[in-house]
Design a protein around this motif. Structure first.
Motif, PDB file in Angstrom:
ATOM      1  N   SER A 261       0.821  -1.213   0.000  1.00  0.00           N
ATOM      2  CA  SER A 261       0.000   0.000   0.000  1.00  0.00           C
ATOM      3  C   SER A 261       0.855   1.262   0.000  1.00  0.00           C
ATOM      4  O   SER A 261       0.327   2.369  -0.098  1.00  0.00           O
ATOM      5  CB  SER A 261      -0.924  -0.002   1.221  1.00  0.00           C
ATOM      6  N   MET A 262       2.165   1.112   0.121  1.00  0.00           N
ATOM      7  CA  MET A 262       3.071   2.259   0.085  1.00  0.00           C
ATOM      8  C   MET A 262       3.471   2.588  -1.349  1.00  0.00           C
ATOM      9  O   MET A 262       3.448   1.721  -2.225  1.00  0.00           O
ATOM     10  CB  MET A 262       4.332   1.972   0.909  1.00  0.00           C
ATOM     11  N   THR A 263       3.868   3.820  -1.588  1.00  0.00           N
ATOM     12  CA  THR A 263       4.415   4.203  -2.890  1.00  0.00           C
ATOM     13  C   THR A 263       5.864   3.722  -2.961  1.00  0.00           C
ATOM     14  O   THR A 263       6.493   3.464  -1.915  1.00  0.00           O
ATOM     15  CB  THR A 263       4.389   5.727  -3.074  1.00  0.00           C
ATOM     16  N   PRO A 264       6.438   3.578  -4.161  1.00  0.00           N
ATOM     17  CA  PRO A 264       7.851   3.177  -4.268  1.00  0.00           C
ATOM     18  C   PRO A 264       8.788   4.076  -3.463  1.00  0.00           C
ATOM     19  O   PRO A 264       9.747   3.603  -2.848  1.00  0.00           O
ATOM     20  CB  PRO A 264       8.134   3.264  -5.768  1.00  0.00           C
TER      21      PRO A 264
ATOM     22  N   PRO B 128      11.435   5.078   4.390  1.00  0.00           N
ATOM     23  CA  PRO B 128      10.325   5.098   5.349  1.00  0.00           C
ATOM     24  C   PRO B 128      10.291   6.354   6.218  1.00  0.00           C
ATOM     25  O   PRO B 128       9.275   6.622   6.859  1.00  0.00           O
ATOM     26  CB  PRO B 128      10.584   3.849   6.215  1.00  0.00           C
ATOM     27  N   LYS B 129      11.381   7.130   6.237  1.00  0.00           N
ATOM     28  CA  LYS B 129      11.418   8.330   7.080  1.00  0.00           C
ATOM     29  C   LYS B 129      10.421   9.405   6.620  1.00  0.00           C
ATOM     30  O   LYS B 129      10.093  10.301   7.390  1.00  0.00           O
ATOM     31  CB  LYS B 129      12.834   8.914   7.092  1.00  0.00           C
TER      32      LYS B 129
ATOM     33  N   ASN C 290       2.587   1.628  12.163  1.00  0.00           N
ATOM     34  CA  ASN C 290       3.666   2.118  13.029  1.00  0.00           C
ATOM     35  C   ASN C 290       4.531   0.974  13.533  1.00  0.00           C
ATOM     36  O   ASN C 290       5.763   1.065  13.557  1.00  0.00           O
ATOM     37  CB  ASN C 290       3.076   2.888  14.218  1.00  0.00           C
ATOM     38  N   GLN C 291       3.877  -0.107  13.950  1.00  0.00           N
ATOM     39  CA  GLN C 291       4.622  -1.263  14.469  1.00  0.00           C
ATOM     40  C   GLN C 291       5.494  -1.900  13.391  1.00  0.00           C
ATOM     41  O   GLN C 291       6.627  -2.304  13.661  1.00  0.00           O
ATOM     42  CB  GLN C 291       3.649  -2.294  15.038  1.00  0.00           C
TER      43      GLN C 291
ATOM     44  N   PHE D 137      10.785  -2.954  11.310  1.00  0.00           N
ATOM     45  CA  PHE D 137      11.693  -2.949  10.161  1.00  0.00           C
ATOM     46  C   PHE D 137      12.982  -2.205  10.491  1.00  0.00           C
ATOM     47  O   PHE D 137      14.083  -2.668  10.182  1.00  0.00           O
ATOM     48  CB  PHE D 137      11.015  -2.303   8.947  1.00  0.00           C
ATOM     49  N   GLU D 138      12.853  -1.060  11.145  1.00  0.00           N
ATOM     50  CA  GLU D 138      14.038  -0.276  11.483  1.00  0.00           C
ATOM     51  C   GLU D 138      14.942  -1.042  12.456  1.00  0.00           C
ATOM     52  O   GLU D 138      16.169  -1.033  12.321  1.00  0.00           O
ATOM     53  CB  GLU D 138      13.618   1.071  12.090  1.00  0.00           C
TER      54      GLU D 138
END
Length: 519
Positions: A384-387, A393-394, A416-417, A422-423
């Motif tokens: 659901s995120m854009t490339p 992600p920041k 958020n989780q 991931f980070e």
């Protein structure tokens, strides 16, 4: 595997009690052998096999190899493991291919044992190894058996020879003979003949199977047996061995929850090796049978080799090298994370993979509670995120996270989780890629793995001088406040200057220039 779960639990518990003893007496060995006998009988292992197995274990456990061992308990576990391997056939046996093509493989077994599904699984596996298998529909008795084989063959990407409609019409012996000739003309190097089964062993079934064997002279006759049918597995295997004879055994439905111990008896009773184990409904769920690895799984010692082999099949070596390079150069993104998730899904069930790790039998409840759909939810959020958001992600502010949550059917908290996990994971993987030791959240630093030159004594000294130890709370608070006010702040929690720092002098700058070789 789920089928041997109860047996594994019982044996593991027996050995856990054994390990608490520094020295083993004859009474300890007898008690352990008695528990092993009960566990095997409760798991439906044939009585004759249980008697032979426990007699060998007792004889070896009371021998010098245990008495002289540094750890007698571990030695007994090793003896049980070795004897269990012998019950399961000793060494792995692969398919024997004919010197001149085609290799003919005939499948036999009772109705419902999984012959047709196994035919498709075997065809898919052989396709992956570069062979050109042909499936022959010789089960002309069971309703829609021919149609089922055609569907399975299509899913496996294999050819099928089905000149007769089945449902009681056609001669299975003629179809089998003609199928081999057709394969020879069409240059198929392997022929898999799916024969008819019955609900029980009868003379008609045995005669038909024997006639097909005489007509095609197969290189392999594989007896497919349901691992869930209990003690009748041994009787069925004996009947087929006497009526048709077979060269190898295939255990199907090992992913079931039945006791399944009778399947362990087949190799020992018939003297024929187990060649394949079917561990699920998908065509990919077929494993070559390794007696030593199966014994390790039953004893909760893990099966790392199979796990590595599955990973090698699912992960491309060149892609893995690229991924390692990205980790080392801090270029690992959510797009790469998504690729890794998709490759992990190719390996099959996460529960099954985790179950291959040593000691996971003690975490059975955690494995049962593991939700396989969590991977799908994670994949939905990333998709659901854009490339641009996946690569960085920041940039995910509040409005972007709300849009992603709505697009994936999840909540902002879930997004958020995911970003937080991931980070953390990326940070740990970067540390490992550089040869460092990750600081795992909730576990702290790994003892003895600090930075070179960092003294543990110095750390303790700094800790001891970090505050007051007064027993009076008011006095302790006042003294700590005095300590805090005397310390000059050098930066904020984000690495930014939090106070007025002393500017370096000209002498300091000169020393720095010398250090870097500048005049």
């Amino acid at each position: 595997m789920a089928t041997f779960g109860t047996l594994s639990d019982r044996l593991t518990e027996t050995f856990r009690n054994l390990r608490t003893k520094g020295k083993l007496t004859a009474a300890d060995v007898d008690g352990t052998v008695r528990e092993i006998r009960r566990a095997l009988l409760d798991a439906d292992v044939a009585l004759v096999v249980v008697k032979e197995f426990t007699a060998k274990v007792r004889e070896r456990a009371l021998g010098d190899e245990v008495n002289k061992a540094l750890n007698p308990a571990q030695q007994v576990v090793q003896i049980v493991n070795e004897e269990l391997v012998q019950i399961l056939g000793g060494e792995q046996r692969r398919l024997q291919f004919a010197k001149t093509a085609p290799t003919v493989i005939m499948l036999a077994g009772l109705q419902g044992s999984g012959k047709t599904t196994f035919a498709g699984k075997l065809a898919k596996q052989l396709e992956g190894e570069g062979h050109t298998p042909l499936l022959v529909a010789a089960d002309l008795q069971r309703p829609n058996a021919v149609t089922q084989l055609q569907v399975v063959a299509e899913q496996a990407g294999a050819s099928v020879y089905a000149p007769e409609p089945g449902n009681g019409v056609g001669d299975p012996v003629k179809v089998s003979r003609d199928g081999v000739e057709y394969a020879r003309r069409q240059q198929h190097d392997v022929v898999i003949i799916d024969t008819a089964g019955r609900l029980g062993v009868d003379a008609e079934l045995m005669k038909q199977a024997a006639d097909i064997r005489k007509a095609v002279n197969p290189d392999e006759v594989l007896f497919v047996i349901d691992a869930m049918i209990g003690q009748d597995a041994v009787n069925t295997a004996k009947a087929f061995q006497e009526g048709v004879d077979f060269t190898g055994v295939v255990l199907s439905k090992l992913d079931g929850d039945a006791r399944g111990g009778a399947a362990l008896s087949v190799a020992s009773v018939t003297g024929r090796p187990i060649i394949f184990a079917s561990t699920g409904e998908r065509l990919e769920d077929l494993e070559p049978f390794h007696p030593d690895r199966m014994a390790s799984r039953i004893l909760d010692l893990g099966d790392i080799l199979t796990l590595i082999e599955q990973a090698q099949q699912a992960f491309d070596e060149e892609e893995a090298m690229k991924m390692a390079e990205k980790l080392a150069t801090e270029a690992f993104t959510l797009e790469d994370f998504l690729d890794q998730l998709q490759q992990m899904k190719k390996m099959g069930s996460m529960k099954k993979m985790l179950g291959m790790l040593p000691g996971m039998g003690q975490m059975k409840q955690q494995l049962e509670d593991f939700d396989e759909r969590e991977i799908d939810r994670t994949e939905a959020i990333i998709r659901s995120m854009t490339p641009g958001e996946r690569r960085n992600p920041k940039v995910l502010n509040g409005s972007r996270r709300l849009r992603i949550a709505r697009g994936s059917g999840m909540t902002v908290t879930d997004v958020n989780q995911l970003v937080q996990r991931f980070e953390q994971a990326a940070k740990m993987m970067k540390t490992v890629a550089r040869g460092g030791t990750p600081n795992i959240p909730g576990m702290g630093a790994v003892p003895g793995m600090g930075r070179p030159g960092a003294s543990s004594k110095r750390g303790k000294k700094a800790k001891s001088s970090g505050g007051s130890r007064s027993g009076n709370p008011a006095k302790r608070a006042a003294e700590n406040a005095g300590i805090a006010s005397s310390v000059t702040p050098t930066g904020s929690g984000f690495g930014l200057g939090g106070g007025a720092a002393k500017a370096p002098s000209e002498a300091d700058l000169a020393e720095i220039q010398k250090l870097f070789g500048k005049s």
